[in-house]
Design a protein around this motif. Structure first.
Motif, PDB file in Angstrom:
ATOM      1  N   ASP A  39       0.847  -1.192   0.000  1.00  0.00           N
ATOM      2  CA  ASP A  39       0.000   0.000   0.000  1.00  0.00           C
ATOM      3  C   ASP A  39       0.884   1.244   0.000  1.00  0.00           C
ATOM      4  O   ASP A  39       1.838   1.344   0.766  1.00  0.00           O
ATOM      5  N   GLU A  41      -0.040   4.050   1.045  1.00  0.00           N
ATOM      6  CA  GLU A  41      -0.515   4.920   2.127  1.00  0.00           C
ATOM      7  C   GLU A  41      -0.918   6.288   1.580  1.00  0.00           C
ATOM      8  O   GLU A  41      -0.806   7.306   2.243  1.00  0.00           O
ATOM      9  N   ARG A  43      -3.979   8.545  -0.720  1.00  0.00           N
ATOM     10  CA  ARG A  43      -5.408   8.623  -1.001  1.00  0.00           C
ATOM     11  C   ARG A  43      -5.662   9.868  -1.829  1.00  0.00           C
ATOM     12  O   ARG A  43      -5.059  10.914  -1.597  1.00  0.00           O
ATOM     13  N   ALA A  45      -8.669  12.270  -2.467  1.00  0.00           N
ATOM     14  CA  ALA A  45      -9.999  12.616  -1.953  1.00  0.00           C
ATOM     15  C   ALA A  45     -10.923  13.013  -3.106  1.00  0.00           C
ATOM     16  O   ALA A  45     -10.488  13.327  -4.211  1.00  0.00           O
ATOM     17  N   TRP A  50      -4.602  15.147  -2.920  1.00  0.00           N
ATOM     18  CA  TRP A  50      -3.803  13.940  -2.714  1.00  0.00           C
ATOM     19  C   TRP A  50      -3.248  13.965  -1.292  1.00  0.00           C
ATOM     20  O   TRP A  50      -2.730  14.993  -0.836  1.00  0.00           O
ATOM     21  N   HIS A  52      -0.865  11.711   1.731  1.00  0.00           N
ATOM     22  CA  HIS A  52       0.058  10.632   2.074  1.00  0.00           C
ATOM     23  C   HIS A  52       0.079  10.507   3.587  1.00  0.00           C
ATOM     24  O   HIS A  52       0.309  11.496   4.288  1.00  0.00           O
ATOM     25  N   SER A  77      -9.522  -1.280  -9.209  1.00  0.00           N
ATOM     26  CA  SER A  77      -8.666  -0.642  -8.209  1.00  0.00           C
ATOM     27  C   SER A  77      -7.634   0.253  -8.889  1.00  0.00           C
ATOM     28  O   SER A  77      -7.451   0.204 -10.105  1.00  0.00           O
ATOM     29  N   SER A  88      -0.769   0.043  -4.088  1.00  0.00           N
ATOM     30  CA  SER A  88      -2.177   0.431  -4.082  1.00  0.00           C
ATOM     31  C   SER A  88      -2.314   1.890  -3.677  1.00  0.00           C
ATOM     32  O   SER A  88      -1.526   2.408  -2.884  1.00  0.00           O
ATOM     33  N   ILE A  89      -3.337   2.545  -4.221  1.00  0.00           N
ATOM     34  CA  ILE A  89      -3.691   3.911  -3.819  1.00  0.00           C
ATOM     35  C   ILE A  89      -5.215   3.971  -3.763  1.00  0.00           C
ATOM     36  O   ILE A  89      -5.901   3.441  -4.632  1.00  0.00           O
ATOM     37  N   GLU A  90      -5.743   4.602  -2.729  1.00  0.00           N
ATOM     38  CA  GLU A  90      -7.187   4.743  -2.567  1.00  0.00           C
ATOM     39  C   GLU A  90      -7.663   5.973  -3.342  1.00  0.00           C
ATOM     40  O   GLU A  90      -7.073   7.048  -3.226  1.00  0.00           O
ATOM     41  N   VAL A  91      -8.714   5.794  -4.117  1.00  0.00           N
ATOM     42  CA  VAL A  91      -9.321   6.897  -4.859  1.00  0.00           C
ATOM     43  C   VAL A  91     -10.790   6.947  -4.462  1.00  0.00           C
ATOM     44  O   VAL A  91     -11.537   5.993  -4.701  1.00  0.00           O
ATOM     45  N   GLU A  92     -11.203   8.056  -3.839  1.00  0.00           N
ATOM     46  CA  GLU A  92     -12.576   8.152  -3.318  1.00  0.00           C
ATOM     47  C   GLU A  92     -13.626   8.251  -4.418  1.00  0.00           C
ATOM     48  O   GLU A  92     -14.734   7.765  -4.256  1.00  0.00           O
TER      49      GLU A  92
END
Length: 188
Positions: A39, A41, A43, A45, A50, A52, A77, A88-92
């Motif tokens: 990950d 870490e 995201r 928003a 962006w 971290h 993903s 991995s990166i979270e994308v809202e």
């Protein structure tokens, strides 16, 4: 290696925009297939900020750099990928926001160009479609950027698009760009 500052869309002609788009060379992330390393870490928003480890990334150049190695996987993903690692990166919502619009021409001869929050330029057309998703809180317009990555069209830019379409009297409400018609009322 420092990145060039993003272009000022309002000062560019569509010829300038087409030239810049043709010159844009992004890393070939679609050809890189390293093992997943974990990950990042990070995201992105819904508003395009962006983060971290929970803190906003304040350096625009870093965000622009990371955006060039962002890829959407077949399972939906998102990852940041280099030739030797994949994180991995979270994308809202969408990884980009379309924050500025330039329109030239009318009707079928219209071209719509967008500046993203990362400074990238995208010209709407068959390869970069505009689509509307109906959500519980109203319509959400998106612009295809590349490789399954989209930009959420900001509210002010969406209103500009709607006003252009209403001024032209299009039925259904929508606009042409790059030879393709894009309904803006969710009727697609």
């Amino acid at each position: 290696m420092p990145m060039d500052p993003p272009p000022d869309l309002s000062s560019l002609s569509l010829t300038d925009i087409a030239r810049l788009l043709a010159e844009k060379r992004l890393p070939p992330v679609e050809k890189w297939n390293p093992d997943h390393c974990g990950d990042s870490e990070m995201r992105i928003a819904r508003d395009g900020t962006w983060f971290h480890q929970g803190s906003p990334i304040g350096r625009e150049a870093m965000v622009r750099l990371f955006s060039t190695i962002l890829r959407r996987e077949a399972d939906g993903s998102f990852v940041l990928v280099t030739p030797v690692e994949k994180l991995s990166i979270e994308v809202e919502d969408a990884p980009f926001i379309a924050v500025e619009l330039k329109s030239e021409g009318e009707g079928r001869e219209r071209t719509l160009a967008f500046r993203l929050n990362t400074g990238d330029l995208v010209s709407a057309g068959p390869d970069n479609a505009i689509r509307i998703r109906d959500m519980p809180d109203g319509p959400h317009p998106y612009l295809h950027v590349r490789g399954g990555l989209e930009a959420l069209v900001s509210r002010s830019v969406y209103y500009e698009l709607i006003n252009l379409a209403l001024d032209e009297g299009a039925d259904p409400v929508g606009l042409w760009s790059g030879g393709a018609f894009f309904p803006l009322d969710g009727s697609q």
